[in-house]
Design a protein around this motif. Structure first.
Motif, mmCIF file in Angstrom:
data_model
loop_
_atom_site.group_PDB
_atom_site.id
_atom_site.type_symbol
_atom_site.label_atom_id
_atom_site.label_comp_id
_atom_site.label_asym_id
_atom_site.label_seq_id
_atom_site.Cartn_x
_atom_site.Cartn_y
_atom_site.Cartn_z
ATOM 1 N N TRP A 75 80.957 -49.790 -23.589
ATOM 2 C CA TRP A 75 79.547 -49.386 -23.612
ATOM 3 C C TRP A 75 78.809 -50.050 -22.454
ATOM 4 C CZ3 TRP A 75 75.480 -52.776 -25.706
ATOM 5 C CH2 TRP A 75 74.216 -52.183 -25.647
ATOM 6 N N LEU A 76 79.119 -51.316 -22.190
ATOM 7 C CA LEU A 76 78.472 -52.058 -21.110
ATOM 8 C C LEU A 76 78.679 -51.367 -19.758
ATOM 9 C CD1 LEU A 76 78.405 -55.829 -20.717
ATOM 10 C CD2 LEU A 76 79.299 -54.524 -18.807
ATOM 11 N N VAL A 77 79.867 -50.829 -19.535
ATOM 12 C CA VAL A 77 80.146 -50.168 -18.253
ATOM 13 C C VAL A 77 79.838 -48.673 -18.285
ATOM 14 C CG1 VAL A 77 81.842 -51.884 -17.526
ATOM 15 C CG2 VAL A 77 82.616 -49.843 -18.752
ATOM 16 N N GLY A 78 79.257 -48.186 -19.394
ATOM 17 C CA GLY A 78 78.811 -46.804 -19.466
ATOM 18 C C GLY A 78 79.844 -45.805 -19.931
ATOM 19 N N ARG A 79 80.945 -46.253 -20.501
ATOM 20 C CA ARG A 79 81.996 -45.338 -20.938
ATOM 21 C C ARG A 79 81.904 -44.980 -22.412
ATOM 22 N NH1 ARG A 79 87.210 -45.477 -17.790
ATOM 23 N NH2 ARG A 79 87.503 -43.932 -19.389
ATOM 24 N N ARG A 80 81.026 -45.618 -23.146
ATOM 25 C CA ARG A 80 80.780 -45.317 -24.559
ATOM 26 C C ARG A 80 79.282 -45.307 -24.800
ATOM 27 N NH1 ARG A 80 85.390 -44.352 -24.200
ATOM 28 N NH2 ARG A 80 87.112 -44.953 -25.523
ATOM 29 N N LYS A 81 78.898 -44.689 -25.900
ATOM 30 C CA LYS A 81 77.485 -44.646 -26.284
ATOM 31 C C LYS A 81 77.187 -45.778 -27.266
ATOM 32 C CE LYS A 81 76.956 -39.643 -25.797
ATOM 33 N NZ LYS A 81 77.769 -39.576 -24.650
ATOM 34 N N LEU A 82 75.942 -46.196 -27.305
ATOM 35 C CA LEU A 82 75.522 -47.264 -28.212
ATOM 36 C C LEU A 82 75.846 -46.899 -29.650
ATOM 37 C CD1 LEU A 82 74.069 -49.915 -28.854
ATOM 38 C CD2 LEU A 82 71.915 -48.637 -28.813
ATOM 39 N N ALA A 83 75.591 -45.663 -30.036
ATOM 40 C CA ALA A 83 75.824 -45.244 -31.417
ATOM 41 C C ALA A 83 77.294 -45.417 -31.811
ATOM 42 C CB ALA A 83 75.395 -43.800 -31.618
#
Length: 193
Positions: free
Chosen positions: A81-89
């Protein structure tokens, strides 16, 4: 900065929620410290050998695998998520699913640790035990932040958090990994598993 009209009732509910979260953190921190202290204290009075000790070792390692495995998964997913490969949810959902495994594993470590005949005069054992306490408290300190993250839009990127929230997450991640690896390495060096 935009103006978002908020009623006094909403503000009051938010303040009550923040206070209840603080109380929860205090109660859970005290409970974790008492459970840890009870486990360490009981380990000095309980001496087992043979099959009982072997069973305690097996259950201790299984508890370690369950808890550490869940933490590695959550930390890895959080990194994605930190590197933008997953969503917060997705990260919050995984954290919610893994949390019972993490705490059950830690409880198993404390319960089985009583029967491992630890060498409390060995400084490395003391470091390992301190790492387990810090891990527990670190997990509890994440509760207020996770409760705030749940209310953010599901697409919120890591950079969309405040600087304080990003720092809180990263510090907790570093503490978590450092303590786990310290406890595991010392456990293997001392052959206390």
């Amino acid at each position: 900065m935009s103006y978002v009209p908020v009623s006094r009732r909403t503000i009051r509910r938010h303040r009550e929620s923040e206070r209840s979260t603080r109380r929860l953190v205090i109660v859970l921190s005290a409970a974790a410290a008492v459970a840890w202290l009870l486990s360490v204290t009981m380990s000095t009075a309980v001496r087992v050998g043979g099959y009982a000790h072997d069973l305690a070792v097996v259950l201790h390692v299984l508890s370690l695998v369950v808890s550490f495995g869940a933490i590695i998964l959550v930390d890895w997913h959080g990194f994605l998520w930190l590197v933008g490969r997953r969503k917060l949810a997705e990260t919050i959902r995984l954290d919610g699913a893994a949390t019972p495994l993490i705490w059950a594993g830690l409880a198993g470590l404390l319960a089985t640790g009583v029967f491992l005949n630890p060498h409390l005069t060995n400084p490395m054992t003391d470091v390992k035990l301190a790492a387990v306490l810090v891990l527990s408290l670190n997990g509890i300190m994440l509760i207020p932040l996770m409760r705030r993250l749940v209310h953010l839009p599901p697409e919120t990127p890591f950079r969309g958090l405040s600087a304080g929230q990003r720092t809180h997450l990263l510090v907790c991640l570093v503490i978590s990994q450092a303590c786990w690896w310290t406890a595991i390495i010392i456990g293997f060096i001392n052959a206390e598993f």
